[in-house]
Design a protein around this motif. Structure first.
Motif, PDB file in Angstrom:
ATOM      1  N   GLU A   1      31.300  56.603  60.082  1.00 48.46           N
ATOM      2  CA  GLU A   1      30.731  56.014  58.871  1.00 48.46           C
ATOM      3  C   GLU A   1      31.410  54.687  58.530  1.00 48.46           C
ATOM      4  OE1 GLU A   1      32.438  58.793  58.962  1.00 48.46           O
ATOM      5  OE2 GLU A   1      31.144  60.507  58.537  1.00 48.46           O
ATOM      6  N   ARG A   2      30.583  53.729  58.135  1.00 46.80           N
ATOM      7  CA  ARG A   2      31.084  52.439  57.681  1.00 46.80           C
ATOM      8  C   ARG A   2      30.237  51.992  56.485  1.00 46.80           C
ATOM      9  NH1 ARG A   2      34.421  53.972  60.568  1.00 46.80           N
ATOM     10  NH2 ARG A   2      35.570  52.881  62.226  1.00 46.80           N
ATOM     11  N   TYR A   3      30.919  51.610  55.408  1.00 44.65           N
ATOM     12  CA  TYR A   3      30.214  51.211  54.194  1.00 44.65           C
ATOM     13  C   TYR A   3      29.898  49.720  54.237  1.00 44.65           C
ATOM     14  CZ  TYR A   3      28.708  52.682  49.566  1.00 44.65           C
ATOM     15  OH  TYR A   3      27.938  53.047  48.484  1.00 44.65           O
ATOM     16  N   ILE A   4      28.708  49.363  53.761  1.00 39.20           N
ATOM     17  CA  ILE A   4      28.250  47.971  53.747  1.00 39.20           C
ATOM     18  C   ILE A   4      28.118  47.526  52.295  1.00 39.20           C
ATOM     19  CG2 ILE A   4      26.364  46.406  54.327  1.00 39.20           C
ATOM     20  CD1 ILE A   4      25.759  48.192  56.723  1.00 39.20           C
ATOM     21  N   THR A   5      28.851  46.485  51.936  1.00 32.24           N
ATOM     22  CA  THR A   5      28.828  45.993  50.555  1.00 32.24           C
ATOM     23  C   THR A   5      28.320  44.564  50.438  1.00 32.24           C
ATOM     24  OG1 THR A   5      31.147  45.314  50.768  1.00 32.24           O
ATOM     25  CG2 THR A   5      30.719  47.510  49.865  1.00 32.24           C
ATOM     26  N   GLY A   6      28.056  43.901  51.566  1.00 35.20           N
ATOM     27  CA  GLY A   6      27.593  42.519  51.511  1.00 35.20           C
ATOM     28  C   GLY A   6      27.260  41.992  52.894  1.00 35.20           C
ATOM     29  N   PRO A   7      26.906  40.713  52.977  1.00 35.80           N
ATOM     30  CA  PRO A   7      26.507  40.124  54.266  1.00 35.80           C
ATOM     31  C   PRO A   7      27.585  40.188  55.342  1.00 35.80           C
ATOM     32  CG  PRO A   7      25.834  38.716  52.439  1.00 35.80           C
ATOM     33  CD  PRO A   7      26.717  39.773  51.855  1.00 35.80           C
ATOM     34  N   VAL A   8      28.856  40.093  54.959  1.00 36.40           N
ATOM     35  CA  VAL A   8      29.928  40.096  55.964  1.00 36.40           C
ATOM     36  C   VAL A   8      30.009  41.451  56.666  1.00 36.40           C
ATOM     37  CG1 VAL A   8      32.407  39.853  56.331  1.00 36.40           C
ATOM     38  CG2 VAL A   8      31.234  38.326  54.729  1.00 36.40           C
ATOM     39  N   SER A   9      30.058  42.530  55.881  1.00 32.35           N
ATOM     40  CA  SER A   9      30.115  43.858  56.496  1.00 32.35           C
ATOM     41  C   SER A   9      28.799  44.201  57.188  1.00 32.35           C
ATOM     42  CB  SER A   9      30.455  44.915  55.441  1.00 32.35           C
ATOM     43  OG  SER A   9      29.584  44.838  54.330  1.00 32.35           O
ATOM     44  N   LEU A  10      27.678  43.657  56.712  1.00 32.71           N
ATOM     45  CA  LEU A  10      26.400  43.874  57.392  1.00 32.71           C
ATOM     46  C   LEU A  10      26.425  43.254  58.782  1.00 32.71           C
ATOM     47  CD1 LEU A  10      23.406  44.849  57.172  1.00 32.71           C
ATOM     48  CD2 LEU A  10      22.864  42.523  56.406  1.00 32.71           C
TER      49      LEU A  10
ATOM     50  N   LEU B   1      20.158  43.529  61.337  1.00 31.23           N
ATOM     51  CA  LEU B   1      19.449  43.395  60.064  1.00 31.23           C
ATOM     52  C   LEU B   1      19.832  42.090  59.374  1.00 31.23           C
ATOM     53  CD1 LEU B   1      19.958  47.048  58.786  1.00 31.23           C
ATOM     54  CD2 LEU B   1      17.932  46.090  59.896  1.00 31.23           C
ATOM     55  N   PRO B   2      18.864  41.237  59.067  1.00 30.51           N
ATOM     56  CA  PRO B   2      19.167  39.991  58.356  1.00 30.51           C
ATOM     57  C   PRO B   2      19.456  40.259  56.878  1.00 30.51           C
ATOM     58  CG  PRO B   2      16.819  40.153  58.808  1.00 30.51           C
ATOM     59  CD  PRO B   2      17.456  41.313  59.491  1.00 30.51           C
ATOM     60  N   PRO B   3      20.402  39.547  56.282  1.00 34.72           N
ATOM     61  CA  PRO B   3      20.720  39.748  54.860  1.00 34.72           C
ATOM     62  C   PRO B   3      19.531  39.514  53.937  1.00 34.72           C
ATOM     63  CG  PRO B   3      22.434  38.471  55.950  1.00 34.72           C
ATOM     64  CD  PRO B   3      21.307  38.585  56.924  1.00 34.72           C
ATOM     65  N   SER B   4      18.625  38.628  54.317  1.00 37.02           N
ATOM     66  CA  SER B   4      17.467  38.353  53.462  1.00 37.02           C
ATOM     67  C   SER B   4      16.554  39.564  53.330  1.00 37.02           C
ATOM     68  CB  SER B   4      16.683  37.167  54.020  1.00 37.02           C
ATOM     69  OG  SER B   4      16.242  37.436  55.349  1.00 37.02           O
TER      70      SER B   4
ATOM     71  N   ILE C   1      10.608  47.870  51.711  1.00 38.61           N
ATOM     72  CA  ILE C   1      10.374  48.652  52.922  1.00 38.61           C
ATOM     73  C   ILE C   1       9.468  47.918  53.909  1.00 38.61           C
ATOM     74  CG2 ILE C   1       8.473  49.911  51.839  1.00 38.61           C
ATOM     75  CD1 ILE C   1      10.937  51.164  54.558  1.00 38.61           C
ATOM     76  N   ALA C   2       8.509  47.151  53.418  1.00 37.18           N
ATOM     77  CA  ALA C   2       7.596  46.427  54.314  1.00 37.18           C
ATOM     78  C   ALA C   2       8.356  45.413  55.163  1.00 37.18           C
ATOM     79  CB  ALA C   2       6.506  45.735  53.500  1.00 37.18           C
ATOM     80  N   ALA C   3       9.369  44.759  54.575  1.00 37.65           N
ATOM     81  CA  ALA C   3      10.154  43.776  55.325  1.00 37.65           C
ATOM     82  C   ALA C   3      10.963  44.450  56.428  1.00 37.65           C
ATOM     83  CB  ALA C   3      11.076  43.015  54.373  1.00 37.65           C
TER      84      ALA C   3
ATOM     85  N   VAL D   1      17.158  53.067  58.069  1.00 34.21           N
ATOM     86  CA  VAL D   1      16.767  52.203  59.186  1.00 34.21           C
ATOM     87  C   VAL D   1      17.536  52.634  60.431  1.00 34.21           C
ATOM     88  CG1 VAL D   1      16.524  49.847  60.025  1.00 34.21           C
ATOM     89  CG2 VAL D   1      16.462  50.299  57.558  1.00 34.21           C
ATOM     90  N   VAL D   2      16.814  52.941  61.491  1.00 31.46           N
ATOM     91  CA  VAL D   2      17.436  53.239  62.778  1.00 31.46           C
ATOM     92  C   VAL D   2      17.520  51.938  63.559  1.00 31.46           C
ATOM     93  CG1 VAL D   2      17.212  54.470  64.961  1.00 31.46           C
ATOM     94  CG2 VAL D   2      16.635  55.618  62.813  1.00 31.46           C
ATOM     95  N   THR D   3      18.746  51.492  63.814  1.00 27.38           N
ATOM     96  CA  THR D   3      18.947  50.214  64.506  1.00 27.38           C
ATOM     97  C   THR D   3      19.128  50.381  66.008  1.00 27.38           C
ATOM     98  OG1 THR D   3      21.328  50.344  64.075  1.00 27.38           O
ATOM     99  CG2 THR D   3      19.973  49.171  62.457  1.00 27.38           C
TER     100      THR D   3
END
Length: 268
Positions: free
Chosen positions: A94-103, A110-113, A152-154, A172-174
């Motif tokens: 498990e890894r938590y995502i809090t912003g664009p850097v961790s994403l 996955l794009p931040p937009s 969800i559409a994006a 989302v399955v990456t």
């Protein structure tokens, strides 16, 4: 060692990064967010991450320690971690995502937009073992159902990914060996809203007409009794002071008068 983070969410994210891959849950630790590896114990407590080398202090000792730490905040952990499926989840993945850097670090596909962090979006990544191979899943949490429905559409428009919405959550399955494996893992994401129902209050007791009349009669009787006592008391005072009753005049006091006339000198 101790690390102070912004809040409990940031502390959880840092704890997940710092824990060794082979670490095992430390059930005897002061918090549920704790692992041990060899002689090392790593735990998250409020907005702090603590690491103990060679020993694990008693629970009360840890509680007293964190209370003495500067700017300690013991806020609750984010609920999102509880929505990541547990079945077939790889240990410590498990890894938590809090912003664009961790994403970018944990889910670069996955794009931040598309994730839209302007809505205070948070996410958590986990790796799962399916019968066909390894599956990487990301679950994002949005403030409400409406925002998730718009986003969800994006996600579904991104090539090579599988996405689905559950309430304010988007899974989302990456990475997956095939679409079937992706769907099997994605279907485990379930959102259960907590609804608090207020119990119906008991209706106020109905007024009984008979009891109301009886209460009025009692009140009138009390008032009459008080008036009678006051009248008798007043009459007693009048008699004691000689004031008499009503038009009955009091006894007149006898008045002694002396006839003193100024007589002139008698003539011889």
């Amino acid at each position: 060692s101790a690390w102070r983070l912004r809040d409990s969410t940031a502390a959880l994210a840092a704890w997940q990064i710092l824990r060794p891959a082979e670490a095992q849950p430390a059930a005897e630790a002061a918090t549920k967010v704790a692992v041990k590896s060899g002689g090392q114990t790593l735990l998250a407590y409020g907005n702090y991450v603590l690491r103990f080398e060679g020993y694990l202090p008693e629970e009360e000792t840890v509680h007293q320690l964190v209370l003495s730490l500067p700017r300690f905040e013991n806020a609750s952990l984010p609920a999102l971690a509880g929505f990541l499926p547990k079945e077939a989840r790889a240990l410590n993945s498990e890894r938590y995502i809090t912003g664009p850097v961790s994403l970018e670090k944990f889910a670069p596909q996955l794009p931040p937009s598309v994730v839209a962090f302007q809505f205070d979006t948070e996410g958590i990544v986990g790796r799962f073992t399916d019968r066909d191979g390894s599956v990487d899943l990301v679950v994002f949490s949005y403030p409400n159902h409406q925002i998730a429905q718009k986003q969800i559409a994006a996600f579904q428009a991104l090539p090579g990914l599988t996405a689905a919405r559950q309430g304010p959550l988007i899974g989302v399955v990456t990475k997956a060996p095939n679409p079937d494996a992706a769907q099997r893992v994605l279907s485990q994401v379930q959102y259960e809203a907590t609804v608090t129902l207020n119990s119906n209050a008991a209706p106020p007791p109905q007024q009984n007409v008979g009891d109301l009349i009886l209460a009025i009669v009692k009140l009138i009787g009390i008032l009459i009794g008080l008036a009678t006592v006051a009248g008798l008391l007043f009459a007693g005072i009048r008699v004691a002071t000689g004031g008499g009753f009503g038009n009955i005049r009091p006894r007149e006091e006898a008045i002694m008068s002396l006839s003193l006339e100024d007589e002139g000198p008698k003539q011889p």
